[in-house]
Design a protein around this motif. Structure first.
Motif, PDB file in Angstrom:
ATOM      1  N   SER A 199       0.823  -1.197   0.000  1.00 52.07           N
ATOM      2  CA  SER A 199       0.000   0.000   0.000  1.00 52.07           C
ATOM      3  C   SER A 199       0.868   1.263   0.000  1.00 52.07           C
ATOM      4  CB  SER A 199      -0.923  -0.007   1.210  1.00 52.07           C
ATOM      5  OG  SER A 199      -1.751   1.123   1.127  1.00 52.07           O
ATOM      6  N   GLN A 200       0.517   2.198  -0.873  1.00 54.96           N
ATOM      7  CA  GLN A 200       1.270   3.439  -0.984  1.00 54.96           C
ATOM      8  C   GLN A 200       0.569   4.607  -0.292  1.00 54.96           C
ATOM      9  OE1 GLN A 200       4.339   3.790  -3.038  1.00 54.96           O
ATOM     10  NE2 GLN A 200       4.197   1.624  -2.552  1.00 54.96           N
ATOM     11  N   GLY A 201      -0.566   4.314   0.319  1.00 53.42           N
ATOM     12  CA  GLY A 201      -1.316   5.389   0.971  1.00 53.42           C
ATOM     13  C   GLY A 201      -0.525   5.951   2.147  1.00 53.42           C
ATOM     14  N   GLU A 235     -18.402   6.356  -1.065  1.00 55.19           N
ATOM     15  CA  GLU A 235     -19.698   5.689  -0.926  1.00 55.19           C
ATOM     16  C   GLU A 235     -19.750   4.467  -1.835  1.00 55.19           C
ATOM     17  OE1 GLU A 235     -23.199   8.102  -1.451  1.00 55.19           O
ATOM     18  OE2 GLU A 235     -24.279   6.571  -0.275  1.00 55.19           O
ATOM     19  N   GLU A 236     -19.331   4.659  -3.073  1.00 51.41           N
ATOM     20  CA  GLU A 236     -19.352   3.578  -4.054  1.00 51.41           C
ATOM     21  C   GLU A 236     -18.484   2.389  -3.610  1.00 51.41           C
ATOM     22  OE1 GLU A 236     -18.759   3.480  -8.865  1.00 51.41           O
ATOM     23  OE2 GLU A 236     -18.937   5.364  -7.824  1.00 51.41           O
ATOM     24  N   PHE A 237     -17.367   2.700  -2.956  1.00 52.43           N
ATOM     25  CA  PHE A 237     -16.431   1.655  -2.533  1.00 52.43           C
ATOM     26  C   PHE A 237     -16.723   1.159  -1.106  1.00 52.43           C
ATOM     27  CE2 PHE A 237     -14.210   3.224  -6.185  1.00 52.43           C
ATOM     28  CZ  PHE A 237     -13.458   2.161  -6.646  1.00 52.43           C
ATOM     29  N   GLY A 238     -17.818   1.616  -0.527  1.00 50.07           N
ATOM     30  CA  GLY A 238     -18.214   1.130   0.796  1.00 50.07           C
ATOM     31  C   GLY A 238     -17.335   1.644   1.928  1.00 50.07           C
ATOM     32  N   LEU A 239     -16.713   2.808   1.740  1.00 51.08           N
ATOM     33  CA  LEU A 239     -15.789   3.323   2.763  1.00 51.08           C
ATOM     34  C   LEU A 239     -16.228   4.668   3.356  1.00 51.08           C
ATOM     35  CD1 LEU A 239     -12.313   2.498   1.177  1.00 51.08           C
ATOM     36  CD2 LEU A 239     -13.199   1.604   3.329  1.00 51.08           C
ATOM     37  N   LEU A 240     -17.447   5.072   3.052  1.00 57.15           N
ATOM     38  CA  LEU A 240     -17.879   6.405   3.483  1.00 57.15           C
ATOM     39  C   LEU A 240     -17.811   6.562   5.008  1.00 57.15           C
ATOM     40  CD1 LEU A 240     -18.761   9.067   2.323  1.00 57.15           C
ATOM     41  CD2 LEU A 240     -21.135   8.308   2.439  1.00 57.15           C
ATOM     42  N   GLU A 241     -18.208   5.504   5.722  1.00 58.72           N
ATOM     43  CA  GLU A 241     -18.203   5.593   7.189  1.00 58.72           C
ATOM     44  C   GLU A 241     -16.787   5.651   7.756  1.00 58.72           C
ATOM     45  OE1 GLU A 241     -20.654   2.474   8.711  1.00 58.72           O
ATOM     46  OE2 GLU A 241     -22.403   3.335   7.683  1.00 58.72           O
ATOM     47  N   ARG A 242     -15.814   5.277   6.950  1.00 56.57           N
ATOM     48  CA  ARG A 242     -14.419   5.259   7.412  1.00 56.57           C
ATOM     49  C   ARG A 242     -13.665   6.519   6.990  1.00 56.57           C
ATOM     50  NH1 ARG A 242     -12.557   2.041  10.830  1.00 56.57           N
ATOM     51  NH2 ARG A 242     -11.699   0.127   9.996  1.00 56.57           N
ATOM     52  N   LYS A 243     -14.360   7.498   6.440  1.00 59.86           N
ATOM     53  CA  LYS A 243     -13.656   8.620   5.798  1.00 59.86           C
ATOM     54  C   LYS A 243     -12.741   9.399   6.738  1.00 59.86           C
ATOM     55  CE  LYS A 243     -17.172  12.376   5.522  1.00 59.86           C
ATOM     56  NZ  LYS A 243     -17.727  12.432   6.813  1.00 59.86           N
ATOM     57  N   ASN A 244     -13.087   9.458   8.020  1.00 60.00           N
ATOM     58  CA  ASN A 244     -12.240  10.205   8.950  1.00 60.00           C
ATOM     59  C   ASN A 244     -11.267   9.327   9.733  1.00 60.00           C
ATOM     60  OD1 ASN A 244     -13.377  12.682   8.205  1.00 60.00           O
ATOM     61  ND2 ASN A 244     -15.155  12.264   9.517  1.00 60.00           N
ATOM     62  N   ASP A 245     -11.200   8.044   9.386  1.00 63.34           N
ATOM     63  CA  ASP A 245     -10.260   7.137  10.060  1.00 63.34           C
ATOM     64  C   ASP A 245      -8.902   7.186   9.388  1.00 63.34           C
ATOM     65  OD1 ASP A 245     -12.269   6.384  11.723  1.00 63.34           O
ATOM     66  OD2 ASP A 245     -12.815   4.597  10.580  1.00 63.34           O
ATOM     67  N   LEU A 246      -7.862   7.012  10.197  1.00 63.47           N
ATOM     68  CA  LEU A 246      -6.511   6.951   9.630  1.00 63.47           C
ATOM     69  C   LEU A 246      -6.359   5.657   8.827  1.00 63.47           C
ATOM     70  CD1 LEU A 246      -4.253   8.037  12.646  1.00 63.47           C
ATOM     71  CD2 LEU A 246      -5.136   9.456  10.776  1.00 63.47           C
ATOM     72  N   ILE A 247      -5.604   5.736   7.738  1.00 61.81           N
ATOM     73  CA  ILE A 247      -5.319   4.541   6.938  1.00 61.81           C
ATOM     74  C   ILE A 247      -4.710   3.455   7.837  1.00 61.81           C
ATOM     75  CG2 ILE A 247      -3.829   3.627   5.087  1.00 61.81           C
ATOM     76  CD1 ILE A 247      -6.020   5.252   3.863  1.00 61.81           C
ATOM     77  N   ALA A 248      -3.836   3.893   8.774  1.00 61.55           N
ATOM     78  CA  ALA A 248      -3.171   2.949   9.684  1.00 61.55           C
ATOM     79  C   ALA A 248      -4.169   2.127  10.498  1.00 61.55           C
ATOM     80  CB  ALA A 248      -2.232   3.709  10.614  1.00 61.55           C
ATOM     81  N   ASN A 249      -5.385   2.650  10.704  1.00 59.71           N
ATOM     82  CA  ASN A 249      -6.365   1.947  11.523  1.00 59.71           C
ATOM     83  C   ASN A 249      -7.326   1.074  10.721  1.00 59.71           C
ATOM     84  OD1 ASN A 249      -5.229   3.083  13.753  1.00 59.71           O
ATOM     85  ND2 ASN A 249      -6.683   4.778  13.878  1.00 59.71           N
ATOM     86  N   SER A 287      -8.280  -2.229   8.251  1.00 59.01           N
ATOM     87  CA  SER A 287      -7.754  -3.580   8.042  1.00 59.01           C
ATOM     88  C   SER A 287      -6.996  -3.578   6.713  1.00 59.01           C
ATOM     89  CB  SER A 287      -8.903  -4.592   7.983  1.00 59.01           C
ATOM     90  OG  SER A 287      -9.617  -4.429   6.766  1.00 59.01           O
ATOM     91  N   ALA A 288      -6.191  -4.630   6.496  1.00 61.67           N
ATOM     92  CA  ALA A 288      -5.394  -4.701   5.252  1.00 61.67           C
ATOM     93  C   ALA A 288      -6.303  -4.610   4.032  1.00 61.67           C
ATOM     94  CB  ALA A 288      -4.606  -6.005   5.224  1.00 61.67           C
ATOM     95  N   GLY A 289      -7.436  -5.276   4.108  1.00 57.34           N
ATOM     96  CA  GLY A 289      -8.359  -5.287   2.971  1.00 57.34           C
ATOM     97  C   GLY A 289      -8.981  -3.925   2.719  1.00 57.34           C
ATOM     98  N   GLU A 290      -9.384  -3.263   3.812  1.00 56.83           N
ATOM     99  CA  GLU A 290      -9.974  -1.920   3.661  1.00 56.83           C
ATOM    100  C   GLU A 290      -8.957  -0.940   3.091  1.00 56.83           C
ATOM    101  OE1 GLU A 290     -13.255  -1.649   7.246  1.00 56.83           O
ATOM    102  OE2 GLU A 290     -11.136  -1.491   7.749  1.00 56.83           O
ATOM    103  N   ALA A 291      -7.699  -1.077   3.560  1.00 55.13           N
ATOM    104  CA  ALA A 291      -6.645  -0.180   3.058  1.00 55.13           C
ATOM    105  C   ALA A 291      -6.443  -0.409   1.560  1.00 55.13           C
ATOM    106  CB  ALA A 291      -5.339  -0.417   3.818  1.00 55.13           C
ATOM    107  N   ARG A 292      -6.533  -1.654   1.145  1.00 57.26           N
ATOM    108  CA  ARG A 292      -6.388  -1.994  -0.274  1.00 57.26           C
ATOM    109  C   ARG A 292      -7.508  -1.340  -1.086  1.00 57.26           C
ATOM    110  NH1 ARG A 292      -3.773  -6.606  -1.461  1.00 57.26           N
ATOM    111  NH2 ARG A 292      -2.448  -6.069   0.270  1.00 57.26           N
ATOM    112  N   GLY A 305      -3.475 -11.118   0.952  1.00 64.09           N
ATOM    113  CA  GLY A 305      -3.556 -10.815   2.383  1.00 64.09           C
ATOM    114  C   GLY A 305      -4.883 -10.244   2.842  1.00 64.09           C
ATOM    115  N   ILE A 306      -5.942 -10.388   2.053  1.00 68.42           N
ATOM    116  CA  ILE A 306      -7.234  -9.914   2.555  1.00 68.42           C
ATOM    117  C   ILE A 306      -8.197 -11.095   2.694  1.00 68.42           C
ATOM    118  CG2 ILE A 306      -6.803  -7.645   1.518  1.00 68.42           C
ATOM    119  CD1 ILE A 306      -9.063  -8.074  -0.368  1.00 68.42           C
ATOM    120  N   ASN A 307      -9.102 -10.962   3.662  1.00 69.72           N
ATOM    121  CA  ASN A 307      -9.954 -12.119   3.980  1.00 69.72           C
ATOM    122  C   ASN A 307     -10.977 -12.385   2.872  1.00 69.72           C
ATOM    123  OD1 ASN A 307     -12.517 -10.813   4.471  1.00 69.72           O
ATOM    124  ND2 ASN A 307     -11.580  -9.950   6.314  1.00 69.72           N
ATOM    125  N   PRO A 308     -11.531 -13.626   2.845  1.00 67.83           N
ATOM    126  CA  PRO A 308     -12.420 -14.002   1.740  1.00 67.83           C
ATOM    127  C   PRO A 308     -13.642 -13.089   1.576  1.00 67.83           C
ATOM    128  CG  PRO A 308     -11.779 -15.933   3.001  1.00 67.83           C
ATOM    129  CD  PRO A 308     -11.245 -14.751   3.733  1.00 67.83           C
TER     130      PRO A 308
END
Ligand SMILES: Nc1ncnc2c1ncn2[C@@H]1O[C@H](COP(=O)(O)OP(=O)(O)O)[C@@H](O)[C@H]1O
Ligand SMILES: [Mg+2]
Length: 252
Positions: free
Chosen positions: A86-88, A136-150, A152-157, A180-183
């Protein structure tokens, strides 16, 4: 044909990492690139996206030769890539990461912002709205204010893939997106990628997970020791004796 890689080689010192590889990616297809570790897949991605100059050969995108162009220029033409690792920016939020790309790509004179203050604000607003729509499209809207470090590997991807869409690419190169991401997240990723394809995107995907690759790809190229050893539909590839040998015969 959207992307045409013509006899590309990359030599590092004495090591031929990519050896005379040609491949074609049809518009709106999902094309796979598989092969054991060290086969040269990531190096080929770097040559296509302009991170490394190819030692030999050319890359054409939409009929235009891009092999002499730097990565940021290639990105603005509509070719984006994600990296294997991840380059984020880990200590920035998901939303801040989304905003990095358009800022980095604008590339205008540093005074431009001072003279065109209002326009910059309007553009930022536009980028922000675009980012929210993508999250929203990628299902990450609720995580928008979370640090990338926090994440999961899959969410970061998935956040990294979403970030690439800030430039509205026509073709996206994904380097081991399922590693490295869960099924459950892997299935979510398959759904997202199929939806993006339905919206017109073209994809070139490197992955080790043959199930993941065969569930997505229309056509697959196989690299081994820098060379293209096979190509075909998933069905053709998985019964090809050379491919079976590379994956099951101890060469891998
Ligand atoms: N920057 C580099 N400098 C020297 N050798 C490299 C570099 N990047 C990759 N290689 C070598 O090139 C070969 C292909 O690597 P890579 O493209 O990462 O393979 P893959 O992605 O298929 O696992 C490997 O032998 C690797 O050690
Ligand atoms: Mg790699």
């Amino acid at each position: 044909m959207l992307l045409n890689v013509n006899r590309v080689s990359k030599i590092f010192g004495g090591l031929i990492a990519v050896n005379d590889v040609s491949l074609k990616v049809q518009t709106n297809s999902i094309t796979g690139l598989i092969g054991p570790n060290g086969a040269g897949k990531s190096t080929l991605f770097n040559c296509i996206a302009g991170y490394y100059p190819a030692t030999n050969g050319d890359v054409y995108f939409k009929e235009e030769k891009i092999s002499h162009l730097p990565a940021n220029k290639i990105a603005t033409l509509g070719l984006a890539r994600t990296f294997q690792t991840s380059q984020g920016f880990a200590q920035m939020t998901v939303m801040e990461n989304m905003m990095v790309i358009p800022k980095g790509q604008r590339g205008e004179h540093p005074w431009w912002g001072l003279i065109n203050g209002k326009k910059v604000k309007e553009q930022e607003e536009e980028h922000r709205n675009n980012a929210l729509k993508l999250l929203e499209e990628f299902g990450l809207l609720e995580r928008k204010n979370d640090l990338i470090a926090n994440l999961s590997a899959g969410e970061a991807r998935i956040a990294e893939i979403a970030r690439q869409f800030m430039l509205n690419p026509e073709v996206l190169l994904l380097d081991e997106p399922a590693a490295g991401i869960n099924p459950t997240l892997q299935n979510q990723l398959v759904k997202i990628l199929l939806k993006l394809r339905a919206q017109g995107l073209t994809l070139l995907i490197v992955d080790h997970n043959l199930g993941f690759i065969s569930s997505l790809c229309d056509y697959i190229y196989v690299l081994n020791l820098g060379q293209n050893i096979a190509e075909g539909t998933p069905q053709e590839i998985f019964k090809n004796p050379k491919v079976i040998e590379v994956y099951l015969g101890g060469t891998a």
